[in-house]
Design an enzyme around this catalytic site. Sequence first.
Site, PDB file in Angstrom:
ATOM      1  N   LYS A   1       2.916 -15.396   2.409  1.00 49.46           N
ATOM      2  CA  LYS A   1       3.234 -16.038   1.505  1.00 49.46           C
ATOM      3  C   LYS A   1       4.560 -16.280   1.355  1.00 49.46           C
ATOM      4  O   LYS A   1       5.393 -15.808   0.418  1.00 49.46           O
ATOM      5  CB  LYS A   1       2.743 -15.094   0.004  1.00 49.46           C
ATOM      6  CG  LYS A   1       2.708 -15.835  -1.200  1.00 49.46           C
ATOM      7  CD  LYS A   1       1.582 -16.952  -1.304  1.00 49.46           C
ATOM      8  CE  LYS A   1       1.758 -17.739  -3.004  1.00 49.46           C
ATOM      9  NZ  LYS A   1       0.738 -18.746  -2.886  1.00 49.46           N
TER      10      LYS A   1
ATOM     11  N   ASP B   1      -6.534  -6.872   3.963  1.00 47.72           N
ATOM     12  CA  ASP B   1      -7.813  -6.294   3.604  1.00 47.72           C
ATOM     13  C   ASP B   1      -8.513  -7.290   2.882  1.00 47.72           C
ATOM     14  O   ASP B   1      -9.597  -7.379   3.092  1.00 47.72           O
ATOM     15  CB  ASP B   1      -7.032  -5.252   2.389  1.00 47.72           C
ATOM     16  CG  ASP B   1      -7.952  -4.446   1.541  1.00 47.72           C
ATOM     17  OD1 ASP B   1      -9.128  -4.073   2.284  1.00 47.72           O
ATOM     18  OD2 ASP B   1      -8.131  -4.514   0.330  1.00 47.72           O
TER      19      ASP B   1
ATOM     20  N   ASP C   1      -3.269 -18.272   0.288  1.00 50.75           N
ATOM     21  CA  ASP C   1      -4.203 -18.851  -0.581  1.00 50.75           C
ATOM     22  C   ASP C   1      -4.996 -19.854   0.388  1.00 50.75           C
ATOM     23  O   ASP C   1      -6.335 -19.903   0.185  1.00 50.75           O
ATOM     24  CB  ASP C   1      -3.565 -19.315  -1.847  1.00 50.75           C
ATOM     25  CG  ASP C   1      -2.348 -20.082  -1.657  1.00 50.75           C
ATOM     26  OD1 ASP C   1      -1.784 -19.903  -0.340  1.00 50.75           O
ATOM     27  OD2 ASP C   1      -1.773 -20.559  -2.641  1.00 50.75           O
TER      28      ASP C   1
ATOM     29  N   ASP D   1     -12.578  -8.547   4.101  1.00 48.91           N
ATOM     30  CA  ASP D   1     -13.743  -8.657   3.518  1.00 48.91           C
ATOM     31  C   ASP D   1     -14.359 -10.171   3.377  1.00 48.91           C
ATOM     32  O   ASP D   1     -15.367 -10.309   3.314  1.00 48.91           O
ATOM     33  CB  ASP D   1     -13.627  -7.964   2.172  1.00 48.91           C
ATOM     34  CG  ASP D   1     -13.787  -6.619   2.027  1.00 48.91           C
ATOM     35  OD1 ASP D   1     -13.573  -5.883   3.202  1.00 48.91           O
ATOM     36  OD2 ASP D   1     -14.173  -5.876   1.148  1.00 48.91           O
TER      37      ASP D   1
ATOM     38  N   TYR E   1       0.848  -1.197   0.108  1.00 47.84           N
ATOM     39  CA  TYR E   1       0.033   0.055  -0.032  1.00 47.84           C
ATOM     40  C   TYR E   1       0.872   1.315  -0.102  1.00 47.84           C
ATOM     41  O   TYR E   1       0.386   2.341  -0.451  1.00 47.84           O
ATOM     42  CB  TYR E   1      -0.891  -0.052   1.366  1.00 47.84           C
ATOM     43  CG  TYR E   1      -2.331  -0.589   1.144  1.00 47.84           C
ATOM     44  CD1 TYR E   1      -2.294  -1.910   0.594  1.00 47.84           C
ATOM     45  CD2 TYR E   1      -3.608   0.276   1.240  1.00 47.84           C
ATOM     46  CE1 TYR E   1      -3.790  -2.519   0.392  1.00 47.84           C
ATOM     47  CE2 TYR E   1      -4.485  -0.260   1.207  1.00 47.84           C
ATOM     48  CZ  TYR E   1      -4.622  -1.858   0.895  1.00 47.84           C
ATOM     49  OH  TYR E   1      -5.986  -2.342   0.729  1.00 47.84           O
TER      50      TYR E   1
HETATM   51  C1  IPM Z   1     -10.344  -0.832   4.133  1.00 50.55           C
HETATM   52  C2  IPM Z   1     -10.579  -0.175   2.738  1.00 50.55           C
HETATM   53  C3  IPM Z   1      -9.424   0.789   2.459  1.00 50.55           C
HETATM   54  C4  IPM Z   1      -8.367  -0.281   2.504  1.00 50.55           C
HETATM   55  C5  IPM Z   1      -9.391   1.505   1.221  1.00 50.55           C
HETATM   56  C6  IPM Z   1     -10.865   2.328   1.173  1.00 50.55           C
HETATM   57  C7  IPM Z   1      -8.293   2.311   0.946  1.00 50.55           C
HETATM   58  O1  IPM Z   1     -10.928  -1.042   1.516  1.00 50.55           O
HETATM   59  O2  IPM Z   1     -10.289  -0.136   5.061  1.00 50.55           O
HETATM   60  O3  IPM Z   1     -10.254  -1.885   4.115  1.00 50.55           O
HETATM   61  O4  IPM Z   1      -7.932  -0.908   1.318  1.00 50.55           O
HETATM   62  O5  IPM Z   1      -7.470  -0.284   3.247  1.00 50.55           O
HETATM   63 MN    MN Z   2     -11.010  -3.088   2.539  1.00 51.12          MN
END
Ligand code: IPM
Ligand code: MN
Length: 371
Positions: free
Chosen positions: A189, A245, A221, A249, A142
């Site tokens: 990884k 990240d 993975d 999700d 990042y």
């Molecule tokens: C999160 C979001 C952020 C990230 C974005 C909005 C930059 O997806 O907080 O997980 O990727 O960290």
């Molecule tokens: Mn995110």
Amino acid sequence: MQKNIVVIEGDGIGPEVTRQAIKVINAVIEPNGHHFTYKYCLMGADAIDKTGNPLPDQTIEAALNSDAILFGAIGHPKYDNDPSAKVRPEQGLLKLRKSLQLFANIRPVATYPALQHLSPLKAKNLEGVDFIIFRELTGGIYFGKKELSEDGQRASDDCVYTTEEIERIAHLAFKQAQLRRKRLTLVDKANVLETSRLWRKTVQQIAPQYADVKVDFLFVDNAAMQIILNPRQFDVMLTENMFGDILSDEASVISGSLGLLPSASIGKGAALFEPIHGSYPQAAGKDIANPLGSILSAAMLLDHFGLNKEAGKIREAANWTLQNGFVTKDIDPINFYFTSTIGELIADYVGGKIPGGVKKENIELRKSTII
Ligand code: IPM
Ligand code: MN
């Protein structure tokens, strides 16, 4: 207790969910004699529209001088499909994380029996699922050097980690594991990436300091697969920025709704609290978004200040709404309640205004007045 909170409502549904969280915080702390003051600041697409800058200096300044930051959501579709946009909402959040040195992002993954039917997993795989992701937040790909060649035919993003960056979050994750089921899984990884091998080595070196914690290692993975196949095996999951990240999700949908998951970002000074969901622009201003991610982030904020009883009350209230079918449209598209109604109900519950055992029929739609 007196605290200064910076509120960044942000984009899309950010303002409407954050308002519910503030309502709930005030309802639970004020009867106990605590008082928070709120300073509203800009970030994201909203800030670009108003100032041309996704993170105005005043916001950084206010955040650095605050006790905590409550943040809503970031992002607008007009930037998503424009790869050549020079200014993007997300730059604001990334810069804020870096400026405040918010190196650890903590994302608990819980399941709710009332939402089992919405989970993509079978009920038997959901029982007892309770883990927490520690995602490194200020390093890795990042924040590495980004390049695009002049002819636009070659691009690169460097991924860099130092042992110091790994150690500081690893210690937090180990300490959390000691308070929980004493298991820590490092996700990396290491069969391919040099940075991952540094993560593994560093975690192996720290592990003896936490002899009561059982450590294991998973390639990312495989971890993605295990989250779906057998999420119960995880207790504390530690990982670098981008893997965290993606996996958080993925893990969030296990609960049945992405709208429920809170997060805390901890650093050296003020911490930041935000739901993990995005700005959900299609729902903005419609009062239909799920405010629980933001409200449960407020509970993490109270825990951070040591107001654990108050935080527990908020979690109890959130469970109470789910168990009684007081849910937003993402959970029940037919019989749903509005964002603000859920906020009011939870505020009333934590403020002791809803007697135990009250039934759904007794609560009129859009009002938390008990008839
Ligand atoms: C999160 C979001 C952020 C990230 C974005 C909005 C930059 O997806 O907080 O997980 O990727 O960290
Ligand atoms: Mn995110």
